[in-house]
Write an enzyme that holds these catalytic residues in place. Structure first.
Site, mmCIF file in Angstrom:
data_model
loop_
_atom_site.group_PDB
_atom_site.id
_atom_site.type_symbol
_atom_site.label_atom_id
_atom_site.label_comp_id
_atom_site.label_asym_id
_atom_site.label_seq_id
_atom_site.Cartn_x
_atom_site.Cartn_y
_atom_site.Cartn_z
ATOM 1 N N SER A 65 1.084 -1.481 -0.373
ATOM 2 C CA SER A 65 -0.014 -0.111 0.320
ATOM 3 C C SER A 65 0.658 1.170 -0.002
ATOM 4 C CB SER A 65 -1.278 -0.068 1.254
ATOM 5 O OG SER A 65 -1.693 -1.270 0.939
ATOM 6 N N PHE A 66 1.241 0.936 0.364
ATOM 7 C CA PHE A 66 3.197 2.105 0.865
ATOM 8 C C PHE A 66 3.277 2.691 -0.748
ATOM 9 C CE2 PHE A 66 7.015 4.338 0.481
ATOM 10 C CZ PHE A 66 6.914 5.323 1.599
ATOM 11 N N GLU A 67 2.916 2.129 -1.765
ATOM 12 C CA GLU A 67 3.314 2.123 -2.785
ATOM 13 C C GLU A 67 2.319 2.166 -3.882
ATOM 14 O OE1 GLU A 67 5.044 -0.659 -1.609
ATOM 15 O OE2 GLU A 67 6.311 -0.252 -1.816
ATOM 16 N N HIS A 97 4.358 0.249 11.914
ATOM 17 C CA HIS A 97 3.844 0.435 10.403
ATOM 18 C C HIS A 97 2.852 0.540 10.079
ATOM 19 C CE1 HIS A 97 7.797 -0.978 8.089
ATOM 20 N NE2 HIS A 97 6.717 -1.010 7.442
ATOM 21 N N PHE A 122 -9.869 6.079 -3.214
ATOM 22 C CA PHE A 122 -9.464 5.590 -1.960
ATOM 23 C C PHE A 122 -9.865 4.192 -2.001
ATOM 24 C CE2 PHE A 122 -8.482 4.937 2.920
ATOM 25 C CZ PHE A 122 -7.182 5.391 3.252
ATOM 26 N N ARG A 136 -14.952 -7.627 4.309
ATOM 27 C CA ARG A 136 -15.440 -5.823 3.826
ATOM 28 C C ARG A 136 -14.411 -6.651 2.158
ATOM 29 N NH1 ARG A 136 -15.036 -5.214 8.784
ATOM 30 N NH2 ARG A 136 -15.966 -3.562 9.850
HETATM 31 C C1 DLZ Z 1 5.741 -3.337 5.622
HETATM 32 C C2 DLZ Z 1 4.377 -3.213 5.713
HETATM 33 C C3 DLZ Z 1 3.524 -3.755 6.726
HETATM 34 C C4 DLZ Z 1 4.105 -4.387 7.706
HETATM 35 N N1 DLZ Z 1 2.580 -4.118 6.103
HETATM 36 C C5 DLZ Z 1 1.660 -3.985 5.680
HETATM 37 C C6 DLZ Z 1 0.004 -3.680 5.123
HETATM 38 O O1 DLZ Z 1 -0.118 -4.655 6.185
HETATM 39 N N2 DLZ Z 1 -0.644 -3.845 3.977
HETATM 40 C C7 DLZ Z 1 0.376 -3.489 3.214
HETATM 41 O O2 DLZ Z 1 0.205 -2.705 1.884
HETATM 42 N N3 DLZ Z 1 1.922 -2.906 3.120
HETATM 43 C C8 DLZ Z 1 2.047 -3.860 3.959
HETATM 44 N N4 DLZ Z 1 3.493 -3.531 3.928
HETATM 45 C C9 DLZ Z 1 4.672 -3.055 2.520
HETATM 46 C C10 DLZ Z 1 4.122 -1.832 2.766
HETATM 47 O O3 DLZ Z 1 3.418 -1.280 1.804
HETATM 48 C C11 DLZ Z 1 6.113 -1.595 1.722
HETATM 49 O O4 DLZ Z 1 5.385 -2.360 1.038
HETATM 50 C C12 DLZ Z 1 7.352 -1.792 2.059
HETATM 51 O O5 DLZ Z 1 7.755 -1.005 3.678
HETATM 52 C C13 DLZ Z 1 7.873 -1.600 1.311
HETATM 53 O O6 DLZ Z 1 8.449 -0.121 1.330
#
Ligand code: DLZ
Length: 164
Positions: A65-67, A97, A122, A136
């Site tokens: 999700s970060f990406e 995190h 979103f 969900r």
């Molecule tokens: C690292 C991580 C963690 C701990 N949990 C999730 C999550 O619950 N859902 C999700 O989509 N991504 C998670 N990530 C990965 C981060 O989104 C990201 O891909 C990494 O930190 C690399 O940038």
């Protein structure tokens, strides 16, 4: 839609604009993919049910999700799409995190809406447990992918209407 008491997959069909001719892209996070792929499938089915043709739906994947923000930016800047649908699932773990990822993706997607004047939806589940996410993602509370698809069609139609 998206109220606590309502099923995420329920919508009033009369209120939904016709999606035919609109082009959408879905950006899917691969983290928690048993959830996010169900969101993707829900979104695709709902777009098609509302007139969007299969060839007007593109799907792209990012690791987590970060990406999603960068993935959405890369597709937004092509100018090819009526809306971008971002799908992810962040589940609370033992560390902070969760907070950092939720904050980042929320801010990132918000900024993209404004920067590109484009609906960037979103569709990210942020839950305490995996069961809440399953509920969900096609479970007892419906599918957030359906909700995201309806939002994308509605916002794309609003943009077209206002530009007319
Ligand atoms: C690292 C991580 C963690 C701990 N949990 C999730 C999550 O619950 N859902 C999700 O989509 N991504 C998670 N990530 C990965 C981060 O989104 C990201 O891909 C990494 O930190 C690399 O940038």
């Amino acid at each position: 839609m998206a109220t606590r008491l309502k099923n995420l997959s329920q919508y009033n069909t009369e209120d939904i604009p016709d999606g035919s001719g609109m082009r959408f892209v879905i950006v899917v996070a691969e983290w928690n993919q048993e959830i996010t792929f169900a969101l993707r499938d829900g979104a695709i089915n709902t777009l098609i049910k509302n007139g969007v043709s299969q060839e007007n739906i593109q799907v792209e994947y990012v690791p987590g999700s970060f990406e999603l923000s960068l993935g959405a930016q890369l597709v937004a800047e092509t100018g090819k799409f009526a809306a971008v649908i971002c799908l992810g699932c962040v589940i609370q773990g033992e560390t902070r995190h969760f907070d950092f990822i939720c904050h980042s993706v929320t801010q990132g997607i918000t900024q993209l809406n404004i920067k590109y004047n484009l609906p960037v939806v979103f569709g990210v589940l942020t839950t305490d447990t995996q069961q809440q996410a399953l509920d969900r993602a096609g479970g007892k509370h419906g599918n957030k992918g359906d909700e995201a698809a309806i939002t994308a069609i509605k916002m794309a139609a609003l943009k077209l209407k206002i530009k007319e």
